[in-house]
Design a protein around this motif. Structure first.
Motif, mmCIF file in Angstrom:
data_model
loop_
_atom_site.group_PDB
_atom_site.id
_atom_site.type_symbol
_atom_site.label_atom_id
_atom_site.label_comp_id
_atom_site.label_asym_id
_atom_site.label_seq_id
_atom_site.Cartn_x
_atom_site.Cartn_y
_atom_site.Cartn_z
ATOM 1 N N ILE A 278 -9.856 -0.005 4.125
ATOM 2 C CA ILE A 278 -9.641 0.628 2.821
ATOM 3 C C ILE A 278 -10.404 1.946 2.740
ATOM 4 O O ILE A 278 -9.895 2.938 2.209
ATOM 5 C CB ILE A 278 -10.033 -0.334 1.685
ATOM 6 C CG1 ILE A 278 -9.024 -1.487 1.610
ATOM 7 C CG2 ILE A 278 -10.107 0.386 0.347
ATOM 8 C CD1 ILE A 278 -9.408 -2.598 0.678
ATOM 9 N N VAL B 234 0.799 4.242 -2.858
ATOM 10 C CA VAL B 234 0.574 5.653 -2.500
ATOM 11 C C VAL B 234 1.756 6.501 -2.962
ATOM 12 O O VAL B 234 1.584 7.561 -3.574
ATOM 13 C CB VAL B 234 0.351 5.796 -0.989
ATOM 14 C CG1 VAL B 234 0.354 7.277 -0.578
ATOM 15 C CG2 VAL B 234 -0.968 5.138 -0.576
ATOM 16 N N TRP C 27 -7.903 9.377 -5.240
ATOM 17 C CA TRP C 27 -7.741 7.959 -4.945
ATOM 18 C C TRP C 27 -9.001 7.196 -5.323
ATOM 19 O O TRP C 27 -10.099 7.545 -4.902
ATOM 20 C CB TRP C 27 -7.419 7.760 -3.466
ATOM 21 C CG TRP C 27 -6.317 8.662 -3.015
ATOM 22 C CD1 TRP C 27 -6.450 9.887 -2.421
ATOM 23 C CD2 TRP C 27 -4.912 8.447 -3.175
ATOM 24 N NE1 TRP C 27 -5.212 10.440 -2.187
ATOM 25 C CE2 TRP C 27 -4.248 9.585 -2.636
ATOM 26 C CE3 TRP C 27 -4.151 7.401 -3.709
ATOM 27 C CZ2 TRP C 27 -2.860 9.697 -2.628
ATOM 28 C CZ3 TRP C 27 -2.764 7.520 -3.699
ATOM 29 C CH2 TRP C 27 -2.135 8.645 -3.163
ATOM 30 N N THR D 27 -8.493 9.402 4.520
ATOM 31 C CA THR D 27 -7.473 10.094 5.316
ATOM 32 C C THR D 27 -6.223 10.433 4.512
ATOM 33 O O THR D 27 -5.362 11.171 4.995
ATOM 34 C CB THR D 27 -7.063 9.254 6.539
ATOM 35 O OG1 THR D 27 -6.639 7.958 6.113
ATOM 36 C CG2 THR D 27 -8.219 9.121 7.524
ATOM 37 N N LEU D 28 -6.102 9.909 3.293
ATOM 38 C CA LEU D 28 -5.009 10.328 2.419
ATOM 39 C C LEU D 28 -5.272 11.751 1.923
ATOM 40 O O LEU D 28 -6.420 12.192 1.867
ATOM 41 C CB LEU D 28 -4.899 9.385 1.214
ATOM 42 C CG LEU D 28 -4.296 8.009 1.456
ATOM 43 C CD1 LEU D 28 -4.431 7.144 0.201
ATOM 44 C CD2 LEU D 28 -2.824 8.105 1.868
ATOM 45 N N VAL E 73 0.845 -1.202 0.000
ATOM 46 C CA VAL E 73 0.000 0.000 0.000
ATOM 47 C C VAL E 73 0.877 1.249 0.000
ATOM 48 O O VAL E 73 0.601 2.218 -0.721
ATOM 49 C CB VAL E 73 -0.957 -0.003 1.210
ATOM 50 C CG1 VAL E 73 -1.792 1.274 1.222
ATOM 51 C CG2 VAL E 73 -1.872 -1.214 1.169
ATOM 52 N N GLN E 74 1.928 1.239 0.796
ATOM 53 C CA GLN E 74 2.849 2.378 0.802
ATOM 54 C C GLN E 74 3.430 2.611 -0.591
ATOM 55 O O GLN E 74 3.526 3.755 -1.058
ATOM 56 C CB GLN E 74 3.975 2.146 1.798
ATOM 57 C CG GLN E 74 4.958 3.328 1.886
ATOM 58 C CD GLN E 74 6.211 2.966 2.666
ATOM 59 O OE1 GLN E 74 6.875 1.979 2.348
ATOM 60 N NE2 GLN E 74 6.513 3.745 3.683
ATOM 61 N N SER F 224 4.755 9.792 5.382
ATOM 62 C CA SER F 224 4.823 8.357 5.624
ATOM 63 C C SER F 224 5.888 8.092 6.683
ATOM 64 O O SER F 224 7.035 8.535 6.544
ATOM 65 C CB SER F 224 5.160 7.624 4.329
ATOM 66 O OG SER F 224 5.283 6.244 4.551
ATOM 67 N N SER G 255 1.601 3.284 8.018
ATOM 68 C CA SER G 255 1.255 4.368 8.933
ATOM 69 C C SER G 255 1.799 5.696 8.424
ATOM 70 O O SER G 255 2.899 5.753 7.862
ATOM 71 C CB SER G 255 1.833 4.084 10.331
ATOM 72 O OG SER G 255 1.371 5.033 11.262
ATOM 73 N N LEU H 244 -8.350 4.417 4.636
ATOM 74 C CA LEU H 244 -7.230 4.871 3.800
ATOM 75 C C LEU H 244 -7.712 5.936 2.827
ATOM 76 O O LEU H 244 -7.095 7.006 2.674
ATOM 77 C CB LEU H 244 -6.650 3.679 3.045
ATOM 78 C CG LEU H 244 -5.602 3.974 1.969
ATOM 79 C CD1 LEU H 244 -4.280 4.364 2.617
ATOM 80 C CD2 LEU H 244 -5.403 2.766 1.051
ATOM 81 N N GLY I 297 -8.057 -0.381 11.240
ATOM 82 C CA GLY I 297 -7.478 0.929 11.009
ATOM 83 C C GLY I 297 -7.728 1.828 12.196
ATOM 84 O O GLY I 297 -8.773 1.750 12.848
ATOM 85 N N LEU J 277 -2.811 1.693 9.671
ATOM 86 C CA LEU J 277 -3.697 0.775 8.958
ATOM 87 C C LEU J 277 -3.026 -0.584 8.817
ATOM 88 O O LEU J 277 -1.896 -0.676 8.314
ATOM 89 C CB LEU J 277 -4.022 1.339 7.568
ATOM 90 C CG LEU J 277 -4.516 2.795 7.524
ATOM 91 C CD1 LEU J 277 -4.584 3.281 6.085
ATOM 92 C CD2 LEU J 277 -5.866 2.924 8.197
#
Length: 680
Positions: A455, A418, A433, A461-462, A414-415, A570, A579, A458, A643, A595
């Motif tokens: 999800i 992103v 997203w 909050t992004l 996921v990192q 990040s 996180s 995520l 999460g 998460l």
């Protein structure tokens, strides 16, 4: 009476002849006599004019002028005048400074999630089993409940429905299946009355083969003969080159009327327009203008990378050169060097952007533009749709990279997804997203229902605009569709490519047909069997439901400056946990988002993040009992699929560290004394 007393009395009474005359007539006392003697009232003129020491109410202009020039009155008047001038100049300077230093106001397309409505499946108002525009009107309160301001509605143009609306027969009309133009206008009016924005789907690459333009083009009408891409070919083997459509099979179909082949990068019922023809370009601009004048707030431009093709019509290179060239390839067997992202493509989009900008001049009526182009590993091509510092294009291209999340549910993966977007995005631009849409499996099915909540967390909050496909807010899953139930032609060509499973009717309640159609027992696709538990009505009553948590996060995102427009940093990722921090310079309140995308529970140690305080408080969690608890940063527990959004107070900022992995679209600072944002 002493002279001093007489002097005071005179001071009090002299200067108002009318008053003195009355006093003289009414009494013959010494005061009246003295006043009369001083002023000449009563027939005696002293030959001199008495000068009053203090002004009085009602004095005539002539008397007032006697005082206005005296220093004791002139000096305060001048001081007050220049003080007012100084205050005005200070206010003007302060206003100019605030305007110059303030960051740009966020657009309506930035402040809330963008919600995609697939009209066939959202709500059926007339009982024919197919969703419609009036059905959307009936459910507008759902958007308000979710704190959603912008709604993207998939195509409702007149269409023969070979591709369920993406094959347009008339760009200026509403298909009777969805209602009438009056229904659309009422929908638009009611949305605007509620403060909602409507984004239309625009499909410029192709039309239906029943479109008037195509019928005129195939008959070689002088004006329309080059509206589509035609070439000579053999009727017995209509394959001028090896180009293939998205749905498989050759991109060329022989037309007996014209005696040539036409190009279609999708179904054969969807012939590609020829955008090298200036008449086509103008016709499409006119269609954009038609809907903008109706009042729509923006467009999603679909399949834009396929708008132009190379004129030489050469074979595209094969991804596997060893494969016999005479074998019929699939879309993935070719490098699409000649059918996508051709020179001139971005000029087309810039023309549409310029047209939309002419309708954005009215205050509060900005017209939004988003482009659809999934370039897979060629992320640099996707970033070109942002435009350049000198030439504006789309507000953002869709970010489809999170669609790859189910390939590897881990924090590190996921990192990576992103950072792939954030590190390649042009400076100062706004991210977005996407985790699902009408063409891809539902995320709750592909990643697993246990990950639906994390999800959504995520997504909300992004930094940037979250884009939600209808039903994701309640955790809807794919349905099983038998061959007899299948509606999507692509699925009939290739069962694995069918898109019906993710297009099932919206689940509003546990009533008949999940509340989608309350009139008849008919639905265009089957209802998912879990609708008794997975529906809007029941989840509204459950404080721990997917819907309730989605709504809470949507409101939290809008109300908290760090989540809305702050830094993204990040700070940690491993096989389970991803996180990051959301913080804003000058604001003593920040958030840690943790998460767990892994397969097992984890305890995360963030002691190395020295900018974090030792204790953090859980604001919201996908596990209800966790909310409100406090955890030390050295030991934050999370279950698989859980999460956490944790809040902390600190004046120190992680983004100030040189080696920090931090991003922000537009840097802003908060001045708490006056509750003000400013550029910094």
């Amino acid at each position: 009476m002493t002279d001093g007393d007489r002097s005071v009395e005179l001071e009090e009474c002299v200067g108002n002849p009318g008053f003195l005359e009355e006093r003289v007539r009414g009494s013959g006392g010494p005061v009246a006599a003295a006043c009369a003697e001083a002023t000449g009232v009563g027939g005696r003129d002293t030959g001199t004019e008495y000068t009053q020491i203090r002004p009085y109410a009602g004095m005539p202009k002539e008397v007032l002028l006697l005082y206005s020039g005296r220093a004791r009155y002139r000096a305060p008047r001048q001081v007050l005048f220049w003080l007012v001038i100084a205050c005005i100049l200070a206010l003007v300077a302060l206003t100019v400074a605030i305007i110059a230093l303030s960051p740009r106001c966020m657009g309506w397309w930035q402040v809330s999630p963008l919600y995609q409505v697939y009209p066939r499946s959202f709500r059926d108002s007339d009982g024919d089993g197919v969703g419609d525009l009036r059905g959307i009107i009936e459910q507008l309160s759902h958007f308000e409940y979710l704190n959603i301001k912008s709604v993207w509605i998939s195509p409702f143009y007149r269409s023969p429905m070979q591709d369920l609306g993406y094959d347009v027969e008339d760009f200026r009309d509403v298909d009777p299946l969805y209602g009438t133009m009056q229904d659309f206008e009422e929908l638009l009016t009611q949305m605007h009355n509620r403060g909602l924005k409507l984004i239309m789907d625009f499909i410029p690459n192709h039309t239906s083969d029943r479109h008037r333009w195509f019928n005129l083009s195939r008959s070689r009408d002088e004006h329309y003969k080059d509206y589509y891409v035609w070439t000579d070919c053999n009727a017995s083997a209509p394959r001028p080159n090896n180009w293939v459509s998205v749905f498989g099979n050759s991109s060329w179909t022989y037309d007996e009327v014209r005696g040539q082949c036409y190009l279609h990068q999708f179904l054969k019922e969807q012939p590609d327009l020829n955008f090298r023809n200036p008449h086509v370009r103008q016709a499409m601009i006119d269609i954009v203008r038609f809907w903008l004048e109706k009042g729509v707030d923006g467009f999603r431009m679909g399949a834009v990378k396929r708008l132009l093709e190379a004129t030489h019509l050469r074979n595209e290179p094969q991804t596997d050169p060893r494969k016999p060239p005479e074998s019929f390839p699939s879309e993935w067997d070719l490098h699409h060097d000649y059918t996508t992202s051709q020179l001139g493509l971005h000029q087309l989009l810039q023309e549409w952007r310029a047209e939309m900008d002419t309708y954005s001049r009215e205050a509060g009526r900005y017209r939004f533009m988003v482009t659809e182009s999934y370039d897979h590993e060629e992320v640099d091509k996707t970033m070109m749709y942002y435009g350049s510092p000198l030439v504006k294009e789309s507000d953002f291209p869709f970010n489809f990279y999170l669609l790859d999340l189910p390939q590897n549910t881990s924090g590190l993966w996921v990192q990576h997804l992103v950072h792939l977007w954030m590190t390649n995005m042009p400076s100062g631009r706004w991210p977005n997203w996407v985790v699902g849409n009408h063409d891809t499996p539902r995320i709750a099915s592909s990643a697993g229902q246990s990950y639906a909540r994390v999800i959504n967390m995520l997504l909300l909050t992004l930094p940037g605009t979250p884009i939600t496909y209808y039903g994701e807010e309640i955790g809807m899953e794919n349905i099983n569709v038998s061959l007899s139930q299948m509606q999507d032609l692509a699925g009939k060509y290739n069962a694995s490519a069918g898109r019906d499973p993710q297009r099932s009717p919206m689940q509003w309640s546990s009533n008949m047909n999940a509340g989608f159609n309350s009139r008849t027992n008919v639905t265009w696709l089957p209802i998912h069997p879990d609708y008794n538990n997975v529906n809007v009505e029941s989840q509204k009553e459950d404080s721990s439901s997917v819907l309730t948590q989605y709504r809470f996060l949507s409101h939290l995102r809008q109300s908290e400056l760090p989540l809305q427009r702050g830094w993204f940093c990040s700070v940690y990722a491993d096989a389970n946990v991803f996180s990051y921090l959301r913080e804003l310079d000058g604001l003593d309140r920040a958030f840690l988002v943790l998460l767990n995308f892994g397969k097992e529970a984890a305890v995360t140690d963030l002691s190395s993040v020295d900018k974090l305080p030792d204790l953090l408080t859980v604001v919201v969690s996908t596990v209800p009992w966790t909310a409100g608890r406090q955890f030390p940063k050295s030991s934050i527990p999370s279950a698989a699929g859980e999460g956490l959004v944790l809040q902390y107070s600190s004046q120190q900022r992680f983004n100030a560290q040189p080696a920090a992995h931090c991003y922000v679209s537009e840097k802003a600072c908060y001045l708490g004394v006056v509750n003000l944002l400013y550029k910094c």
